[in-house]
Structures are given as structure tokens and as C-alpha cells.
Scaffold this active site. Structure first.
Site, short mmCIF file in Angstrom:
data_model
loop_
_atom_site.label_atom_id
_atom_site.label_comp_id
_atom_site.label_asym_id
_atom_site.label_seq_id
_atom_site.Cartn_x
_atom_site.Cartn_y
_atom_site.Cartn_z
N SER A 137 0.87 -1.16 0.00
CA SER A 137 0.00 0.00 0.00
C SER A 137 0.92 1.22 0.00
O SER A 137 1.73 1.38 0.90
CB SER A 137 -0.88 -0.03 1.25
OG SER A 137 -1.63 1.15 1.36
N LYS A 163 -1.09 -0.98 -4.39
CA LYS A 163 -2.30 -0.26 -4.01
C LYS A 163 -1.92 1.20 -3.76
O LYS A 163 -0.99 1.48 -3.03
CB LYS A 163 -2.87 -0.88 -2.74
CG LYS A 163 -3.97 -0.07 -2.06
CD LYS A 163 -4.62 -0.89 -0.93
CE LYS A 163 -4.68 -0.11 0.36
NZ LYS A 163 -5.28 -0.90 1.46
N LYS A 165 -3.09 5.05 -2.50
CA LYS A 165 -4.08 5.79 -1.73
C LYS A 165 -4.56 6.94 -2.61
O LYS A 165 -3.74 7.63 -3.24
CB LYS A 165 -3.44 6.33 -0.45
CG LYS A 165 -3.10 5.25 0.55
CD LYS A 165 -4.37 4.57 1.07
CE LYS A 165 -4.06 3.70 2.28
NZ LYS A 165 -5.28 3.07 2.81
N ASP A 190 -7.26 2.86 -2.95
CA ASP A 190 -7.99 2.89 -1.67
C ASP A 190 -8.28 4.33 -1.28
O ASP A 190 -7.37 5.14 -1.08
CB ASP A 190 -7.12 2.22 -0.59
CG ASP A 190 -7.84 2.09 0.76
OD1 ASP A 190 -9.00 2.53 0.87
OD2 ASP A 190 -7.22 1.53 1.69
N GLU A 215 -11.11 0.46 -3.27
CA GLU A 215 -11.38 0.12 -1.87
C GLU A 215 -12.06 1.26 -1.12
O GLU A 215 -11.60 2.41 -1.19
CB GLU A 215 -10.04 -0.24 -1.22
CG GLU A 215 -10.12 -0.74 0.22
CD GLU A 215 -8.74 -1.17 0.74
OE1 GLU A 215 -7.83 -1.44 -0.09
OE2 GLU A 215 -8.57 -1.22 1.96
N ASP A 240 -13.59 -2.18 3.22
CA ASP A 240 -12.65 -2.26 4.35
C ASP A 240 -13.38 -1.74 5.61
O ASP A 240 -14.00 -2.53 6.33
CB ASP A 240 -11.40 -1.42 4.00
CG ASP A 240 -10.37 -1.33 5.12
OD1 ASP A 240 -10.63 -1.82 6.23
OD2 ASP A 240 -9.29 -0.73 4.90
N LYS A 264 -9.37 -7.24 8.15
CA LYS A 264 -8.35 -6.80 9.10
C LYS A 264 -8.73 -7.37 10.46
O LYS A 264 -9.84 -7.13 10.94
CB LYS A 264 -8.30 -5.27 9.17
CG LYS A 264 -7.71 -4.62 7.93
CD LYS A 264 -7.72 -3.11 8.05
CE LYS A 264 -7.07 -2.47 6.81
NZ LYS A 264 -7.32 -1.02 6.76
N GLY A 292 -3.73 -4.18 6.14
CA GLY A 292 -2.69 -3.82 7.12
C GLY A 292 -3.04 -2.52 7.82
O GLY A 292 -3.84 -1.72 7.31
O1 OSB Z 1 -7.14 1.50 4.66
O2 OSB Z 1 -5.87 -0.13 4.33
C1 OSB Z 1 -6.08 0.96 4.87
C2 OSB Z 1 -2.99 2.06 6.86
C3 OSB Z 1 -3.58 2.71 7.92
C4 OSB Z 1 -4.95 2.81 7.95
C5 OSB Z 1 -5.72 2.26 6.94
C6 OSB Z 1 -5.14 1.59 5.89
C7 OSB Z 1 -3.74 1.53 5.82
C8 OSB Z 1 -3.01 0.94 4.72
C9 OSB Z 1 -1.60 0.50 5.01
O3 OSB Z 1 -3.41 0.89 3.59
C10 OSB Z 1 -1.42 -0.97 5.01
C11 OSB Z 1 -0.07 -1.33 5.57
O4 OSB Z 1 0.92 -1.15 4.85
O5 OSB Z 1 -0.01 -1.77 6.74
MG MG Z 2 -8.29 0.37 3.30
#
Ligand code: OSB
Ligand code: MG
Length: 371
Positions: A137, A163, A165, A190, A215, A240, A264, A292
């Protein structure tokens, strides 16, 4: 037979190697709550995956400290349990706060596996694959050039899915630039709830980019609008934030609100709930993957066990320790091979040693609770 006689809480400060930015903000430093559960001198460990602020969901590190100490731990300490599967039920009367509840629940699963001298992945019915496929991510960057360079680095390291953001102002143009440079990669985006149904026409533009899914585009607590949006998008929606329980998963699936689910452990309150969501999705032919929350090693190790369940078909967000930490709190640290895979550990429990000395150095608040 499980009977916890002591629970130890540790609050750690851990600076990230590099900042991580989502539509709800930038994180540079983590505050992490660890939960150690002890029975007859044997320890199991869990990690609370709440962020530093109530921006992903309602929880944050210090709310979790309070909830675990005042509400979750007293419901578990000293209780005689036939298995770790019973722990989630003990804290059911607490509304919300799944990450706090999950921190302790996952610790008991680790303990149970260690008491039986068995890998955690085996205990939960995992081991469907000897290696976990990994994606990364990648947060919002200062420039598109920075982003392209980071994607290049991760692909060269072997990661199988990228992925991004996204948020209003960092979405369609960015995706177009990424697709131009990397036309064939597995790509996802995402939004962490940055849009509403009013943005439907705007969001339809993502169909141009052949994403595996988009996402959580809409509100963190919404399922209904996602169903409306999914009807208008060719791209699959992955949920999510809004899937916090097996019931949410069943309802989202029944409504056609998603075609993929990100599981998660913390968000859903631990393994018992995660397993039920996994099974509901499998029965509906909905693939899942392991999300994550910028975890330290203990949360990461739990994620690896979970991602070995059969329906974790898509590459997850569980990646190498060194992408987050100069030094992780487990040994060995989590490594990803050049094919973008993490090997399942063989040892008992989550299969990594806890670096107690390093934890003590990072810890700025601790408390011991007894039955
Ligand atoms: O939405 O998946 C998410 C990190 C913090 C809060 C939300 C998210 C995320 C990530 C990071 O996308 C995932 C990772 O590298 O741990
Ligand atoms: Mg997410």
C-alpha cells in the site's frame, strides 16, 4: 483449557522509516499498544491495531488502552475457557472498540497455539499455501514523480500488487500517470471513505484503468450507498472500514455492495470474527485479502497466519518489516522474497520470537493486571 492469570499492557512509541499518508492524514510516528497474556509462565502476544487518532475508525491507541484495561481484560482474566474461540464472546457486551477487543483476543489465540506447541496458522485452519502473496500500500506522496519512483522500487523488490491511496485531487490524473508508466501491473486504489454518491460520475472514471478493485470509496459506516455505486461501476468495490462483523459481511454480500472484502483482524475484533467473515465470503465466491494497519511485528505475524486461510486469494497489504521499521519487535523480522512472498513460519504460536528487550526500550507506559 485456558485460564489467563496475568495480562501485561505495553505502550510503545515507534517512528516509521517513512511517513504514510491516507485521505484522512499523515502518520510519521506510531503509538502501539501490545497485550501479553500469561498462563503458567507461558506468554501469548497481541497487538492493538488502532491508529494514533480516531480517523480510520472511532478508536485510537489511548482509547484502546482504557478499553482493554477497564473492560476487556477484567472479562477474560481468570475465566476457564475450553478454547481461544470463546474469548470474543466474553467482550461482546462492549459496543464497538473491536481493535481493543481484537488485541487481547489474538493474544489468547497465540497463547493457545504455544501451549499446544502448534503453529497459529494450523490452529486457525490455515496453511492453505506455504507462502503468502504480498502487495504494498503506497501512501499519498508529495509529487507524482515520487510516487512513480516508489512503485518502481516496490516492483523491483518483487511485490505482486500495488495499491495507491487516493483522495479528491489525488486520484484520476495520478492513476492515469501510473497506468501510462506501468500498463500491466496489478493495481488497486484505496480512498478510505473520501467520496460520496455525489461523486459517482467522477468515480466512474476509474473504470478506465483496469483496477483489481477500488477500496472503500464511500463513508466508513456505509454499506447501502456502496451497493448503489457498485451497480454503476465496472470496477469491483472492495470494502474495508464498513465491514466490522460477520453480519456486515453477509449484508454487504447480499446487497451486492462489494465483490471483494479486505479482512483486518483488529477492525473485526479478532480471529473468531475474521474466520466467520472468511467463511461467509468463501460461500458467496467473494475473494478476500489481508489488510494492514502499519503493524509492528506482532500484528504482522498474526496477519501472516490469517492470510494462509484458503479464501485469502488476492495479495494483501502485509509486507516486509523493513518498509516500516528500522528495527522490528520480533525476530527474525518479516522478510519478503524476490517473488513477493512471505514463507509461513514453522514455530509454535505466530512463529516469531518476541524481542522483549527492544520492547522494554520502546515502552513508555506499562501495566500489569491480575485475576
Ligand atoms: O485502509 O488499508 C487501509 C494504513 C492505515 C490505515 C488504513 C489503511 C492503511 C493501509 C496500510 O493501507 C497498510 C499497511 O501497509 O499496513
Ligand atoms: Mg483500506
Amino acid at each position: 483449557m485456558i485460564q489467563i492469570d496475568e495480562i501485561r499492557l505495553y505502550l510503545l512509541r515507534m517512528p516509521l522509516v517513512r511517513f504514510f499518508e491516507t485521505s484522512f492524514g499523515r502518520t510519521t510516528d506510531r503509538r502501539i499498544l501490545l497485550v501479553e497474556v500469561v498462563q503458567d509462565g507461558i506468554s501469548g502476544w497481541g497487538e492493538v491495531t488502532a491508529g494514533e487518532h480516531p480517523f480510520f475508525n472511532e478508536e485510537w491507541t489511548l482509547s484502546a488502552w482504557e478499553i482493554v484495561k477497564e473492560y476487556v481484560a477484567p472479562r477474560v482474566l481468570g475465566k476457564r475457557l475450553a478454547s481461544a474461540a470463546e474469548v470474543a464472546g466474553l467482550s461482546k457486551g462492549i459496543r464497538g472498540h473491536n481493535m481493543a477487543r481484537g488485541g487481547l483476543e489474538t493474544a489468547v489465540w497465540d497463547l493457545e497455539a504455544r501451549l499446544r506447541n502448534e503453529p497459529l496458522w494450523k490452529r486457525i485452519g490455515g496453511g492453505a499455501r506455504p507462502e503468502i502473496p504480498c502487495g504494498v500500500s503506497i501512501g499519498i506522496q508529495d509529487t507524482v514523480d515520487d510516487l512513480l519512483e516508489r512503485i518502481d522500487t516496490e516492483l523491483k523488490a518483487g511485490y505482486r500488487r500495488i495499491k495507491l491511496k487516493i483522495k479528491p485531487g489525488w486520484d484520476i490524473d495520478v492513476l492515469r500517470a501510473v497506468r501510462k508508466r506501468f500498463p500491466d501491473i496489478q493495481l488497486t486504489a484505496d480512498a478510505n471513505s473520501a467520496y460520496t454518491l455525489k461523486d459517482t460520475e467522477h468515480l466512474k472514471q476509474v473504470d478506465e484503468f483496469g483496477l483489481v478493485y477500488v477500496e472503500q470509496p464511500l463513508s466508513h459506516d456505509d454499506i447501502i450507498d456502496h451497493a448503489t455505486l457498485q451497480q454503476q461501476l465496472q470496477t469491483a468495490i472492495c470494502l474495508d472500514e464498513c465491514i466490522r462483523s460477520p453480519r456486515h459481511a453477509e449484508q454487504a454480500i447480499a446487497m451486492g455492495a462489494c465483490r471483494v472484502i479486505n479482512i483486518k483482524l483488529g477492525r473485526v475484533g479478532g480471529f473468531a470474527s475474521a474466520l466467520a467473515i472468511h467463511d461467509a465470503a468463501r460461500d458467496a465466491n467473494i475473494p478476500v485479502w489481508c489488510g494492514g494497519m502499519l503493524e509492528a511485528g506482532i500484528g504482522r505475524a498474526h496477519n501472516i497466519a490469517m492470510a494462509s486461510l484458503p479464501n485469502f486469494i488476492l495479495p494483501g497489504d502485509v509486507s516486509a518489516s523493513k518498509r516500516y521499521w528500522a528495527r522490528d519487535i520480533i525476530a527474525p523480522e518479516v522478510v519478503v522474497n524476490e517473488r513477493g512472498m512471505i514463507a509461513l513460519p514453522e514455530g509454535p504460536g505466530f512463529g516469531f520470537a518476541v524481542d522483549q528487550q527492544w520492547i522494554n526500550e520502546l515502552c513508555y507506559l506499562r501495566e500489569t493486571l491480575r485475576a
